[in-house]
Design an enzyme around this catalytic site. Structure first.
Site, PDB file in Angstrom:
ATOM      1  N   TYR A  38       0.722  -1.300   0.055  1.00 26.13           N
ATOM      2  CA  TYR A  38       0.101   0.013  -0.006  1.00 26.13           C
ATOM      3  C   TYR A  38       0.847   1.117   0.090  1.00 26.13           C
ATOM      4  O   TYR A  38       1.866   1.241   0.563  1.00 26.13           O
ATOM      5  CB  TYR A  38      -0.953   0.355   1.274  1.00 26.13           C
ATOM      6  N   HIS A 194     -13.815   1.804   5.876  1.00 25.87           N
ATOM      7  CA  HIS A 194     -12.459   1.057   5.734  1.00 25.87           C
ATOM      8  C   HIS A 194     -12.054   0.405   6.725  1.00 25.87           C
ATOM      9  O   HIS A 194     -10.731  -0.242   6.593  1.00 25.87           O
ATOM     10  CB  HIS A 194     -11.386   2.252   5.468  1.00 25.87           C
ATOM     11  N   ARG A 224      -6.712   7.352  -7.973  1.00 28.81           N
ATOM     12  CA  ARG A 224      -5.643   6.316  -7.705  1.00 28.81           C
ATOM     13  C   ARG A 224      -5.863   4.825  -8.166  1.00 28.81           C
ATOM     14  O   ARG A 224      -7.127   4.908  -8.716  1.00 28.81           O
ATOM     15  CB  ARG A 224      -5.457   6.064  -6.210  1.00 28.81           C
ATOM     16  N   GLU A 266      -9.091  -1.197 -10.341  1.00 30.02           N
ATOM     17  CA  GLU A 266     -10.191  -0.071 -10.221  1.00 30.02           C
ATOM     18  C   GLU A 266      -9.374   1.178 -10.171  1.00 30.02           C
ATOM     19  O   GLU A 266      -8.311   1.680  -9.801  1.00 30.02           O
ATOM     20  CB  GLU A 266     -10.566  -0.264  -8.610  1.00 30.02           C
ATOM     21  N   TYR A 317      -6.790 -10.684   2.417  1.00 31.33           N
ATOM     22  CA  TYR A 317      -7.810  -9.543   2.531  1.00 31.33           C
ATOM     23  C   TYR A 317      -8.519  -9.501   0.786  1.00 31.33           C
ATOM     24  O   TYR A 317      -9.586  -9.437   0.812  1.00 31.33           O
ATOM     25  CB  TYR A 317      -6.940  -8.368   2.753  1.00 31.33           C
ATOM     26  N   LYS A 318      -7.480  -9.647  -0.034  1.00 32.50           N
ATOM     27  CA  LYS A 318      -8.051  -9.568  -1.430  1.00 32.50           C
ATOM     28  C   LYS A 318      -8.583 -11.020  -1.984  1.00 32.50           C
ATOM     29  O   LYS A 318      -9.036 -10.905  -2.916  1.00 32.50           O
ATOM     30  CB  LYS A 318      -6.861  -9.206  -2.513  1.00 32.50           C
TER      31      LYS A 318
END
Lengths: 347, 320
Positions: A38, A194, A224, A266, A317-318
């Site tokens: 990240y 979040h 982003r 995205e 998480y993904k």
């Protein structure tokens, strides 16, 4: 760019979605280097090179007509994929104006907007829509303004009201999401929605991102990239429909990963809205299958390395835990160990 | 200028509305309409003087529903550093100026059940556009507006005409004072209070509301400080390896900009926190004039808001 639409492709059942060679070349790879972690990777949403997905503020591509039909199918089953709290009406009109003005200005061959005072005439040729309405009067449109216009736009749209030094998720159209739910997140503050993201809170990413967004200026949108993976070119991977897509993740093998596994990128845009002082967050998903991806040798090497070395918390998480290894095995023969050039361009 | 782009405007009307206040109507020099905005927004007006560029924030007063013109009012400051005098003495109808896109640091809360607006003097300006938003919002609201005398009550007549029964005016000269205690003790739950005016008025409203148990989230105020005049001093920009002299009537931010170093900003009035800068070293005391840093942050001496704050020292080193 002259877009040739592929109106019949599908994102469910027989999954006939494919990218043309041109669409592959313009795919927004989110990895500028061979590893991923990240960062607050926000940049000004300035026009990019001609033909790229960032040439214009809102991108229309060959999947436009098919994606709008997919959205209509989702809404027919689940109308609550569009929601807006009553105090968000002025922001709905702001969004409608933003999208109509962008599309009419940047794609005049497909869209037209005529403004005579508050009487507006909107033409959408690909979807064969011609609508006269009064800006500011919801009764003159067939749906609420945000629903009306986002039925004619690709990507998800979330509108955040700004108050009390925070951003509140209080309107949106979400049908092409990577396992999150507008219905669940409605009314939440920035850090609440979040909440599930690992590592980033500890890194202070959301403190900095929120502070940045609270000061977002009119006329200076930002963007982003974010990414995950999806099995099949399925746009609607929602928690509500988990039973439909969740089991797919257990079916991936090194032999079928090229066709089944898709990188899902995205392109996220954020605009300050003028009348409401709200912020609209657009989340536009681009899908590419592994076998399409490996037609670009640099991308094959890079995505192989990124996935192979990804932090375990992010793998989890993904939602990649069940099939990451199969995809890495599929990609390995395409990675000869040669260095990759900096940046994300195909070569 | 570090905003993405400015808008060139032409002054199309100037009206002296009180002995101290001039009202300017601006139109886009290129024709067409201005960008839409929300009530409570301000613009930065860029004034290119002979020796100096002034950049002052002024609240937009025109109706957000009417975008052919923007309107701002400028009070002539006695202790002006040049900006308000420039607007009052130099600017003529037909002149061109530059403005930045609107920014709203004083928005109405959209889930408030009632809006209670309190203005003192030139503090009426942000409320003019907010009232235009409120007239169509369908939520109860009222304005309490205090000025020195009817002569100083800018837009008093206009307000009475537009807002029948919703505006209460108070004049110092006749001894009428806003009863803050009474006003803040008798509001329905869900009311938000907004105050803009002189510092003592803001302090009184905020303190009274807190005493009466109002949550901080329901108390809103805006006070742009003009950068106060102070002693001259030298600032060293560590990363740029530059030494800049700050003269008494120029702000730290203006001095740094004049030396060619850009500092991000939004309000230039000590409110938004955008220009907050790290202090590396100071051989005297920081003079904090902003409304953003907490008392602890001010006492720590680690950061400064160069738009309004200064130093009383011979040498200040900033991380710029």
């Amino acid at each position: 760019m002259n877009v040739v639409f592929k109106p019949d492709e599908t994102f469910r059942d027989d999954f006939t979605f494919r990218n043309s060679p041109e669409a592959i070349r313009r795919f927004p790879l989110p990895f500028p280097e061979d590893r991923y972690m990240y960062s607050v990777n926000i940049e000004e949403h300035l026009p990019g090179p001609p033909g790229s997905v960032i040439e214009f503020p809102i991108d229309i591509d060959e999947h436009y007509v098919a994606e709008c039909r997919e959205r209509a199918l989702v809404l027919a089953e689940e109308p609550r994929r569009f929601q807006a709290l009553p105090h968000m009406m002025s922001s709905q009109w702001d969004c409608l104006e933003l999208i109509m003005e962008s599309l009419a200005r940047d794609y005049p061959q497909h869209f037209a907007l005529e403004r005579r005072g508050s009487r507006w005439v909107w033409t959408n040729r690909p979807l064969q829509i011609h609508q006269t309405f009064t800006f500011g009067d919801p009764a003159t449109l067939p749906q609420e303004p945000l629903e009306y216009i986002t039925r004619q736009a690709q990507g998800d749209w979330v509108v955040m009201d700004q108050r009390e030094g925070d951003l509140w998720c209080e309107a949106g159209m979400v049908t092409t999401q990577a396992d999150w739910s507008l219905d669940f997140d409605m009314g939440m503050s920035f850090k609440e929605w979040h909440g599930p993201v690992p590592l980033a809170h500890e890194m202070g990413v959301f403190d900095r991102a929120l502070k940045f967004l609270l000061n977002l200026r009119l006329n200076e949108p930002v963007r982003r990239l974010n990414w995950t993976m999806t099995i099949h070119p399925r746009l609607d991977t929602s928690p509500e429909n988990y039973y439909k897509w969740g089991p797919d993740r257990a079916t991936v093998t090194p032999q079928n990963a090229g066709n089944k596994a898709h990188l899902r990128v995205e392109l996220q845009g954020l605009w300050r809205l003028p009348r409401s002082n709200a912020i609209v967050f657009s989340i536009r998903a681009y899908l590419i299958s592994m076998q399409e991806l490996v037609t670009v040798p640099k991308w094959a090497r890079r995505v192989h390395r990124v996935l192979r070395d990804l932090h375990p918390a992010l793998v989890d998480y993904k939602g990649l835990s069940r099939y990451r290894d199969a995809v890495v095995e599929y990609l390995a023969p395409f990675d000869d160990g040669a260095p990759t050039s900096p940046g994300t361009a195909p070569e | 200028m570090n905003h993405a782009d400015t808008i060139v405007v032409r002054v199309v009307a100037i009206e002296q509305v009180t002995p101290q206040i001039k009202h300017f109507t601006l139109a886009p020099a290129a024709g067409g309409n201005f960008p839409a905005f929300s009530g409570g927004s301000h613009i930065i007006v860029v004034m290119r003087g002979v020796n100096r560029i002034h950049r002052n924030p002024y609240s937009l007063m025109s109706s957000p529903g009417q975008l052919e013109t923007y309107e701002v009012s400028v009070r002539r400051m006695e202790q002006s550093r040049g900006g308000s005098h420039f607007m009052h003495d130099q600017v003529q109808v037909g002149n061109e100026l530059e403005i930045a896109h609107p920014v709203n640091l004083f928005p109405l809360d959209k889930i408030a059940r009632k809006h209670l607006l309190i203005a003192g003097g030139i503090g009426i300006t942000p409320f003019m556009a907010q009232l235009a938003d409120l007239r169509t919002a369908g939520v109860p609201y009222e304005l309490h507006y205090a000025t020195r005398s009817p002569e100083h009550c800018a837009f008093g007549g206009l307000l009475s005409e537009r807002e029948p029964g919703r505006v209460q005016k108070y004049y110092d000269c006749t001894g009428e004072l806003i009863d803050f205690e009474g006003l803040l003790s008798n509001q329905p739950l869900g009311t938000h209070v907004y105050v803009c005016g002189p510092a003592p008025m803001i302090e009184k409203v905020v303190a009274t509301a807190r005493e009466r148990g109002w949550p901080d989230s329901h108390i809103h105020w805006e006070q742009f400080s003009a950068p106060p005049v102070g002693d001259a001093f030298d600032v060293y920009l560590a990363r740029s390896s530059l030494k800049v002299h700050v003269v008494p009537d120029q702000s730290l931010l203006e001095s740094i900009e004049a030396a060619g170093v850009e500092v991000p900003y939004l309000c230039r009035g000590g409110v938004c926190g955008f220009c907050r800068t790290k202090v590396v070293e100071v051989d005297g005391t920081l003079v904090h004039n902003d409304h953003f840093l907490s008392d602890e942050e001010k006492a720590s001496g680690k950061t400064i808001m160069p738009c309004v704050s200064r130093a009383r020292c011979s040498k200040l080193v900033l991380d710029l």
